[in-house]
Write a protein that holds these residues in place. Sequence first.
Motif, PDB file in Angstrom:
ATOM      1  N   GLU A  29       7.064  -7.969  -6.871  1.00  0.00           N
ATOM      2  CA  GLU A  29       6.634  -8.088  -5.478  1.00  0.00           C
ATOM      3  C   GLU A  29       5.370  -7.262  -5.226  1.00  0.00           C
ATOM      4  O   GLU A  29       5.253  -6.134  -5.685  1.00  0.00           O
TER       5      GLU A  29
ATOM      6  N   LEU B 150      10.416  -2.441  -2.929  1.00  0.00           N
ATOM      7  CA  LEU B 150       9.859  -3.676  -3.461  1.00  0.00           C
ATOM      8  C   LEU B 150      10.513  -4.038  -4.790  1.00  0.00           C
ATOM      9  O   LEU B 150      10.892  -3.163  -5.565  1.00  0.00           O
TER      10      LEU B 150
ATOM     11  N   GLU C 195       7.434   2.310  -1.198  1.00  0.00           N
ATOM     12  CA  GLU C 195       7.170   1.259  -2.185  1.00  0.00           C
ATOM     13  C   GLU C 195       8.414   0.971  -3.031  1.00  0.00           C
ATOM     14  O   GLU C 195       8.497  -0.066  -3.679  1.00  0.00           O
TER      15      GLU C 195
ATOM     16  N   THR D 196       4.741  -9.358   2.043  1.00  0.00           N
ATOM     17  CA  THR D 196       4.580  -9.376   0.596  1.00  0.00           C
ATOM     18  C   THR D 196       4.543 -10.823   0.122  1.00  0.00           C
ATOM     19  O   THR D 196       4.715 -11.756   0.914  1.00  0.00           O
TER      20      THR D 196
END
Length: 182
Positions: free
Chosen positions: A12, A8, A5, A83
Amino acid sequence: MGFPESVLTKDEQVVLHLHPHWKALFLPVLWFVLTAAAVVAISLFTGVGMIGTLIAAGVGLVIVLVVTVWPWIKWKTTHYVFTNERVIMRSGVFSRSGRDIPLGRVNDVSFSHSLFERMLGCGTLTIESAGERGQVQLTDIPQVEKTQSMLYELVDADRQKHTFGDDDRQALVDEIKNDAAS
């Protein structure tokens, strides 16, 4: 290994996170079953004794590691992440490769699948983007038609977000009028 993660951006959000379709694991599972059956058959029906059974089990373990475990690890470390800002592709076990396509650069999204893939619910997603690398094909995408529609909606929403429309023009005119009146 899950998708990190940390790649991102601040605003996002992950909309869809996929691995290749499970059909990529069909042959490895078949190899596992055949190898296990062969080891059991050698142990029970050939009379090779304990040493022969251990040798067969050792060979079977090597086969399972090479043709079953390794493909599963590769499958598990292949990520297709959609995303609200981009399409992210990551793959690899020891050495990794990746590609990101900002939604604003996506020109076309199409899919294809054979009759067999259609019955399994997977296919190939082709994303054509602006730039020198052109298009990318994501193979064995689960629910490829839904994924294509969802990606189209993300691209459309991104374009709407970055388009200067009539509402924006009116808001700017109102702001200028308010600033002039003050």
